[in-house]
Design a protein around this motif. Structure first.
Motif, PDB file in Angstrom:
ATOM      1  N   ARG A 184    -172.002 -36.528 -46.258  1.00  0.00           N
ATOM      2  CA  ARG A 184    -173.549 -36.355 -45.971  1.00  0.00           C
ATOM      3  C   ARG A 184    -174.476 -37.642 -46.270  1.00  0.00           C
ATOM      4  O   ARG A 184    -175.013 -37.881 -45.408  1.00  0.00           O
ATOM      5  N   ASN A 188    -173.467 -39.238 -43.098  1.00  0.00           N
ATOM      6  CA  ASN A 188    -174.248 -38.126 -42.487  1.00  0.00           C
ATOM      7  C   ASN A 188    -173.552 -37.503 -41.172  1.00  0.00           C
ATOM      8  O   ASN A 188    -174.354 -37.764 -40.277  1.00  0.00           O
ATOM      9  N   THR A 190    -171.723 -35.722 -38.013  1.00  0.00           N
ATOM     10  CA  THR A 190    -172.020 -34.414 -37.199  1.00  0.00           C
ATOM     11  C   THR A 190    -170.784 -33.702 -37.213  1.00  0.00           C
ATOM     12  O   THR A 190    -169.943 -33.894 -37.738  1.00  0.00           O
ATOM     13  N   GLU A 195    -171.317 -34.643 -30.710  1.00  0.00           N
ATOM     14  CA  GLU A 195    -172.452 -34.364 -31.147  1.00  0.00           C
ATOM     15  C   GLU A 195    -172.618 -35.932 -31.691  1.00  0.00           C
ATOM     16  O   GLU A 195    -172.355 -36.288 -32.885  1.00  0.00           O
ATOM     17  N   SER A 196    -173.081 -36.692 -30.775  1.00  0.00           N
ATOM     18  CA  SER A 196    -173.103 -38.227 -31.263  1.00  0.00           C
ATOM     19  C   SER A 196    -174.328 -38.436 -32.293  1.00  0.00           C
ATOM     20  O   SER A 196    -173.918 -38.923 -33.396  1.00  0.00           O
ATOM     21  N   GLY A 197    -175.215 -37.670 -32.158  1.00  0.00           N
ATOM     22  CA  GLY A 197    -176.429 -38.143 -33.319  1.00  0.00           C
ATOM     23  C   GLY A 197    -176.961 -39.324 -33.361  1.00  0.00           C
ATOM     24  O   GLY A 197    -176.748 -40.151 -32.390  1.00  0.00           O
ATOM     25  N   GLU A 198    -178.000 -39.669 -33.933  1.00  0.00           N
ATOM     26  CA  GLU A 198    -178.805 -40.805 -33.976  1.00  0.00           C
ATOM     27  C   GLU A 198    -177.903 -41.939 -34.985  1.00  0.00           C
ATOM     28  O   GLU A 198    -177.140 -41.559 -35.665  1.00  0.00           O
ATOM     29  N   ASN A 200    -176.992 -44.350 -37.963  1.00  0.00           N
ATOM     30  CA  ASN A 200    -176.944 -44.319 -39.408  1.00  0.00           C
ATOM     31  C   ASN A 200    -177.339 -45.638 -39.771  1.00  0.00           C
ATOM     32  O   ASN A 200    -176.743 -46.568 -39.783  1.00  0.00           O
ATOM     33  N   GLN A 488    -173.203 -44.564 -35.530  1.00  0.00           N
ATOM     34  CA  GLN A 488    -173.730 -43.407 -35.478  1.00  0.00           C
ATOM     35  C   GLN A 488    -173.206 -42.572 -36.144  1.00  0.00           C
ATOM     36  O   GLN A 488    -172.277 -42.521 -36.903  1.00  0.00           O
ATOM     37  N   ARG A 489    -174.102 -41.245 -36.180  1.00  0.00           N
ATOM     38  CA  ARG A 489    -173.559 -39.909 -36.913  1.00  0.00           C
ATOM     39  C   ARG A 489    -172.028 -39.597 -36.786  1.00  0.00           C
ATOM     40  O   ARG A 489    -171.503 -39.166 -37.709  1.00  0.00           O
ATOM     41  N   SER A 490    -171.720 -39.765 -35.653  1.00  0.00           N
ATOM     42  CA  SER A 490    -170.217 -39.280 -35.109  1.00  0.00           C
ATOM     43  C   SER A 490    -169.530 -40.434 -35.043  1.00  0.00           C
ATOM     44  O   SER A 490    -168.138 -40.546 -34.860  1.00  0.00           O
ATOM     45  N   GLN A 578    -170.516 -28.718 -41.321  1.00  0.00           N
ATOM     46  CA  GLN A 578    -171.290 -28.628 -42.402  1.00  0.00           C
ATOM     47  C   GLN A 578    -171.545 -27.304 -42.799  1.00  0.00           C
ATOM     48  O   GLN A 578    -171.964 -27.053 -43.993  1.00  0.00           O
TER      49      GLN A 578
END
Length: 695
Positions: A184, A188, A190, A195-198, A200, A488-490, A578
């Protein structure tokens, strides 16, 4: 015995487009004459540190101990040493000898041996680039953890509190403080690769710092990187010995070592174990990357590369054993602590039951109210007899089960080890020391990986060779930009994908063709002849049969096993959920599978493309009616007659002029351009004759 020097220009080599190289690897004086401006190591210790630093990497710390533990302990080590001797050392020696004798990077070496196989070097460069992209991300993670180690208490020592409810964060309570910090706070992450996410932002900054360090260390070539090697290669050994001494003082160290080395000989009948051992040998020595060839190409011509192969291979294996000792004394301490806490909790439940007047036949004879007086062995023995009647709340505190957890890859470094170091007195010091060790292990391997890209390109393209600094900076900038995929988050899922699939198959394919080019295209006897000239003694004849049969068949078998595993076992990855605060195994989606296939294809494609290009070029030369084509064909025929020492001697005798003519047979050629050759110092009459013949 007279020998020809290597052909320097690409054009000269192209018209040797038969399936077999027509020039020998070296000249009688070595290739220094033709590479006078080539950089060289300042000392032998620099070279050894560079080779050891490249081959000894993070895999020695977190991959070898895991395989050894999972596959029979001491029995796996014996199997590993066996495969190291019959596969690893011969192939490592082959790459060292080829690079040192031809004094080129991987592209130049394989193009020199056979123009048809020039694509081998380009495939090596592609794989090195893949590895550099994700390997520097691991260095960025180490930088992040090292920066967070300058805190007391360590930020992963305790679970944080939820400010709204003033209770422990649910995700952390469901897992552990170290797992929560890793998944986390650091990543951080996913819940899946889809889910790629923004981006980091913190990890992006760490990645930029990692690429900056690599760029600055390599901007002046081996002259600058070699100075860094003195620290980056030696320091990890200092830390490993410090951790070993400290670890041996911990409760549970003996259990860890016993668990590690207990031999289970039945694993020798498992084909999968042989595949894993061969793969570990393959990657431990860095075969196929081109980095071994690049480093050895900066050696003096008469350097004893055979001794280097044995020495570096031995150091690599001993480092793996040392790292395994460190890992398992620490994991033994961790497992013992977890098992003792488990036992204390269970004794607390039994004590509660006793306070309520419970009187059962299975009641233990030891004092449940004093956990310190009860040994784990006594508790385990009691539980083994009454496990079926004590109820589900009383559990088996199995130390072996704890030893099985978190012993591979990032789980070992960033979860298991961080948990242990939080238990040490002066924990920030030990944490900083550990991640500084990981940082240096990663950097020394990263330097070798980048050298496997830069050296072949500079050797093969003169324009890039004249702009070394711009090439280094440009490569690092490109690596950082493409590396944003992993921040990225993933991004962790893509690191796993690249680590599992982008290098394995292409590297095995590269080494298969390397072995074919030396053993069956160039010829093992000729290769040993060249090594004899270089070393001034002939290596044992056993290498001939190892290269031609044992190594080649072993690599083909490894390639087939890897392909079959991919076909019959759908590629999967481990994701962090998560909501459940646990790991789960997921299959890659269709687009990710397509990405895996493209990575493998792009890295392997230069080999067939290089072959097709060479064949097309030969065909064009055959059908060309131009004067240039005829002259080049004449050159090709002349070299065909000089394809070996015996042919040269035979040809010289057939065309020997009368003794009274004063003209002596030609002995060797030295290249002075793309189309013209001058003779070695000989009599003026012979020079006049050569002018008439148009050579």
């Amino acid at each position: 015995m007279t020998e020809k020097p290597p052909l320097d220009s690409a054009e000269d080599r192209d018209w040797l487009g038969e399936g077999r190289s027509q020039s020998q690897l070296t000249g009688p004086e070595g290739p220094e004459n033709n590479n006078g401006d080539r950089p060289a190591w300042d000392s032998k210790i620099q070279y050894v540190l560079a080779q050891v630093g490249f081959s000894v990497g993070l895999g020695n710390v977190w991959r070898f101990p895991y395989l050894c533990h999972q596959n029979g302990g001491g029995a796996f080590m014996v199997l590993y040493v066996f495969l190291l001797l019959i596969i690893g050392v011969p192939l490592f020696f082959m790459e060292l000898a080829a690079g040192q004798s031809i004094r080129q990077g991987s592209i130049g070496v394989w193009k020199h041996i056979s123009p048809n196989l020039a694509g081998i070097g380009y495939s090596s460069c592609m794989v090195c680039f893949y590895v550099a992209l994700y390997y520097n991300v691991i260095i960025a993670w180490s930088l992040f953890y090292m920066g967070n180690s300058f805190q007391y208490p360590l930020p992963w020592e305790h679970c944080p509190l939820n400010p709204t409810t003033n209770s422990t964060v649910k995700e952390c309570a469901g897992s552990s403080a170290t797992s929560y910090f890793w998944f986390r706070k650091a990543l951080n992450i996913t819940n899946s690769i889809e889910e790629s996410g923004e981006m980091n932002s913190i990890m992006t900054g760490c990645l930029l710092a990692a690429w900056t360090i690599v760029c600055l260390a390599m901007i002046k070539g081996i002259k600058s990187s070699a100075r860094v090697m003195y620290f980056s290669t030696v320091f990890p050994y200092v830390v490993l010995f410090i951790f070993l001494i400290r670890g041996l003082m911990l409760d549970g160290a003996f259990e860890g070592i016993t668990f590690m080395f207990y031999p289970r000989l039945e694993i020798w009948g498992n084909v999968q174990v042989w595949r894993q051992a061969a793969t570990q040998v393959f990657f431990a020595l860095g075969l196929g990357y081109g980095s071994v060839i690049a480093y050895s190409s900066y050696n003096p011509y008469h350097n004893n590369c055979h001794r280097d192969a044995l020495m570096v291979s031995g150091i690599n294996f001993m480092t793996s054993v040392l790292a395994s000792l460190v890992v398992f004394v620490v994991l033994g301490f961790r497992a013992k602590n977890i098992a003792l806490r488990c036992m204390a909790n269970n004794l607390g439940l039994l004590s509660t039951m006793a306070s309520h007047g419970s009187d059962q036949q299975w009641w233990p004879t030891f004092n449940v109210t004093d956990p310190d007086s009860v040994s784990l062995a006594d508790y385990r023995e009691w539980y083994s007899h009454y496990s079926t009647v004590v109820g589900p709340n009383i559990t088996d505190c199995n130390l072996d089960e704890e030893m099985n957890k978190g012993v591979e890859g990032t789980g070992l470094a960033f979860i298991a080890f961080t948990e242990v170091m939080a238990l040490f007195p002066a924990s920030p010091f030990w944490s900083t020391l550990f991640f500084l060790m990981l940082l240096n292990l990663g950097l020394s391997t990263m330097f070798g990986t980048m050298q496997g890209i830069l050296t072949p390109l500079m050797d093969n393209f003169s324009f890039l060779g004249r702009h070394r600094t711009a090439l280094t900076v440009g490569s690092c900038v490109l690596g950082f930009v493409l590396g944003l995929l992993f921040t990225q988050r993933s991004g962790n899922y893509f690191v796993t994908m690249f680590d599992d699939y982008s290098a394995t198959l292409p590297l095995v394919i590269v080494v298969v063709f390397e072995t074919i080019s030396v053993s069956w295209v160039y010829g093992t006897d000729r290769f040993l002849d060249d090594i004899e000239v270089m070393l001034k003694w002939r290596p044992p004849v056993v290498y001939k049969y190892l290269w031609k049969y044992v190594c080649l068949l072993a690599m083909i078998g490894l390639l087939a096993a890897s392909l079959l595993r991919m076909v019959f076992k759908s590629p999967t990855y481990t994701a962090w959920n998560q909501n459940t605060a646990s790991e789960m195994t997921l299959e890659y989606p269709g687009w990710a599978l397509a990405m895996i296939v493209l990575l493998i294809v792009f890295a392997s494609l230069p080999v067939p493309i290089g072959y097709i290009h060479s064949m097309v070029k030969k065909r064009q030369l055959r059908i060309s009616g131009s004067d240039e084509g005829r002259v080049q064909e004449t050159h090709r025929e002349m070299y065909t007659k000089c394809s070996s020492t015996e042919q040269l001697d035979s040809d010289s005798q057939q065309r020997a002029p009368p003794e009274d003519s004063g003209i002596h047979p030609r002995t060797a050629f030295l290249s002075v351009g793309n189309e013209h050759y001058r003779l070695l110092p000989q009599q003026e009459e012979e020079e006049e004759e050569e002018e008439d013949t148009g050579v």
